[in-house]
Enzyme design. Sequence first.
Site, PDB file in Angstrom:
ATOM      1  N   GLU A 143     -10.791 -11.785  -5.025  1.00 35.23           N
ATOM      2  CA  GLU A 143      -9.367 -11.629  -4.719  1.00 35.23           C
ATOM      3  C   GLU A 143      -8.849 -12.760  -3.847  1.00 35.23           C
ATOM      4  O   GLU A 143      -7.752 -12.679  -3.287  1.00 35.23           O
ATOM      5  CB  GLU A 143      -9.078 -10.253  -4.111  1.00 35.23           C
ATOM      6  N   HIS A 148       0.792  -1.224   0.000  1.00 43.26           N
ATOM      7  CA  HIS A 148       0.000   0.000   0.000  1.00 43.26           C
ATOM      8  C   HIS A 148       0.825   1.275   0.000  1.00 43.26           C
ATOM      9  O   HIS A 148       0.333   2.317  -0.420  1.00 43.26           O
ATOM     10  CB  HIS A 148      -1.051  -0.045   1.096  1.00 43.26           C
ATOM     11  N   ARG A 195     -15.612   0.723  -2.453  1.00 40.92           N
ATOM     12  CA  ARG A 195     -15.377  -0.506  -1.688  1.00 40.92           C
ATOM     13  C   ARG A 195     -15.553  -0.224  -0.202  1.00 40.92           C
ATOM     14  O   ARG A 195     -15.045   0.780   0.305  1.00 40.92           O
ATOM     15  CB  ARG A 195     -13.952  -1.003  -1.949  1.00 40.92           C
ATOM     16  N   CYS A 216      -9.325  -4.580 -11.078  1.00 43.46           N
ATOM     17  CA  CYS A 216      -8.912  -3.304 -10.484  1.00 43.46           C
ATOM     18  C   CYS A 216      -7.566  -3.413  -9.763  1.00 43.46           C
ATOM     19  O   CYS A 216      -7.136  -2.471  -9.107  1.00 43.46           O
ATOM     20  CB  CYS A 216      -9.975  -2.776  -9.530  1.00 43.46           C
ATOM     21  N   ASP A 250      -4.279  -8.969  -4.297  1.00 42.03           N
ATOM     22  CA  ASP A 250      -4.468 -10.010  -3.294  1.00 42.03           C
ATOM     23  C   ASP A 250      -4.597 -11.389  -3.924  1.00 42.03           C
ATOM     24  O   ASP A 250      -4.147 -12.375  -3.351  1.00 42.03           O
ATOM     25  CB  ASP A 250      -5.710  -9.702  -2.440  1.00 42.03           C
TER      26      ASP A 250
END
Length: 600
Positions: A433, A192, A335, A504, A457
């Site tokens: 994911e 991230h 999300r 995505c 993921d």
Amino acid sequence: MQTFTGIPASRGIVIGPVHVLRWEVPEVRHRIIPDEAVPAEIARLHAAIGRAKDRLREVRGRAEKHAGDEEAAIFDVQASMLEDAELIGGVESLIRQNIGAEKAFDLVMLEWRQHFAKHTHAMLRERVSDLVDLHIRVLSVLLDLPDYDPVDLPAGANAILITHDLTPSLTVQLDRNAIAAIATDEGTRASHVAILARSLGLPAVVGLRDAVGRLHGHEQAILDGSSGLLIVDPTDEHLAAYRDRALREQADEIELGQLATAEPLTLDGVRMTLRANVDLPDEAEQASQSGAEGVGLMRTEFLVVGRATMPDEEEQYREYSRVVKAFDGHPVVIRTFDLGGDKLPVGGYPTEANPFLGWRAIRMCLDEPELFKTQLRALLRAALHGDVRIMLPLIVSVAEVRQARVLLAEAAAELDARGVEYRRDIPLGVMVETPAAVIVADTLVKDVSFFSVGTNDLVQYTLAVDRGNANLASRYTPLHPAVLRLIQRTVEIGHAAGLEVAVCGEMASQPVMAFALIGLGVRELSVAPRSVPMVKRIIRGVSAEIAREAAAAAVAADTAQAAHDALAERLYSAFGDAPFLQHGLPVVVDGHSFESSAGP
Ligand code: PEP
Ligand code: MG
């Protein structure tokens, strides 16, 4: 000259001074003090705490200026923790037992961190990262270590921030007027910090492994976010070559910007949908100019990380509405909180041995219904302003979708009871994911409106490779045939049921991988706003039919390398002279070639 090779995380070139940030708990030696030294040692402790509090006040002021009052409040919480009588009393008591102040503070903080981390109250668990920050801050004063707060840099410093990893509280302190690029020892393209750097438009290199230990700070350096290099004390030739390349990259960016209004159509006329991933509401307006037809993924966690308190319904409603309005009627997929893993909520959950397999995302939201329903109410209300779609992360079973629907109905009933208006027919989709979601995709289709494949993921869970572990970066291979087969299966099942299937994850923004996705039948890609024009250039430069043949060969390959070769061979032989393929080619500096992977 010293060259560090890391992982390209966010493109762009920055030439500037290095600022090393060692934000980690320092080693503390055990020191026994004589009885007569006890009062002076206690006084030294109080002086250090006083200085740490002064420092927190300064940092708070800066964070408020750069990130806002909500984000800065985390430092008020930390300052008040330093006034806790039990904590201070505990340290004093150890000093009275003849332990030096720094060791006494170290021991008490370790004990408190452990205690808080195991606490049954989420609020107290959430304070662990604040305790870590205080542990570092006070020890740095007691040990007379340099103060490395990143906000200390003057505006215009154009610094390259070098750190082990970025924590939420450091992230909110980042002064964009002073820090021009980020380099971390930890992390991969999918972690991230890399995602956030791309959102902020900051060039970044991650996974450098040992830069923090080997640099002192103030060295002149070049950071090349496209090829993953940090060149320290460069020669004049290097500087000239990079200045030249920076100009070429800028020119390329301007040329790419002209594609904003072009249609994402392949050479053989297949219409793709290209959307943007929005991580921070601040990005919304700019992202909408990129040519994206809506938002394919809004990561709401970044409203939360690094803060002292959770945002309430009103604040969330305002932030979501801002994004929805910026996209003017286009779909905006929001999300629900994907907290946990490496995105720690107001403090985090560091007790977990395996956070990525832990209490994260939908699991946490289902277990904390009030937190979840607050977000759902804000989303239902924001949906009045446009085409909002709700997306659930980390689904492994349709049971989670059904539970989420129950809570969504409760959230709606709560708005009804308050007489607040909201949209009633909001679509609910899931992120695919986990391998489990793919394997049971046929059981999901009846309960959801769309699929969006989160390859970051999916790769991690399929290959059992931690997405943030720099040591495993070469094993984190999105083109592994196992991953490709899972994506293929998701597309087949989703399309057969009439659902849209988007991707995505970061895979969508790398040329060979985007080519593979088009070939696997994916018709909707969502990427960081800065990558939208580049991906559009890829779409417009390839034929879906050739991509289909290439993807079939990749799916049938026996290794990730063979799959890559099968794709790359067809891509280069069919479109070898296309400008989009220039992206991510080896960088040649001064006759020396550095292999680079496709940059973001
Ligand atoms: C993913 O996992 O691919 C994804 C898009 O979500 P995140 O990177 O936020 O986990
Ligand atoms: Mg994910």
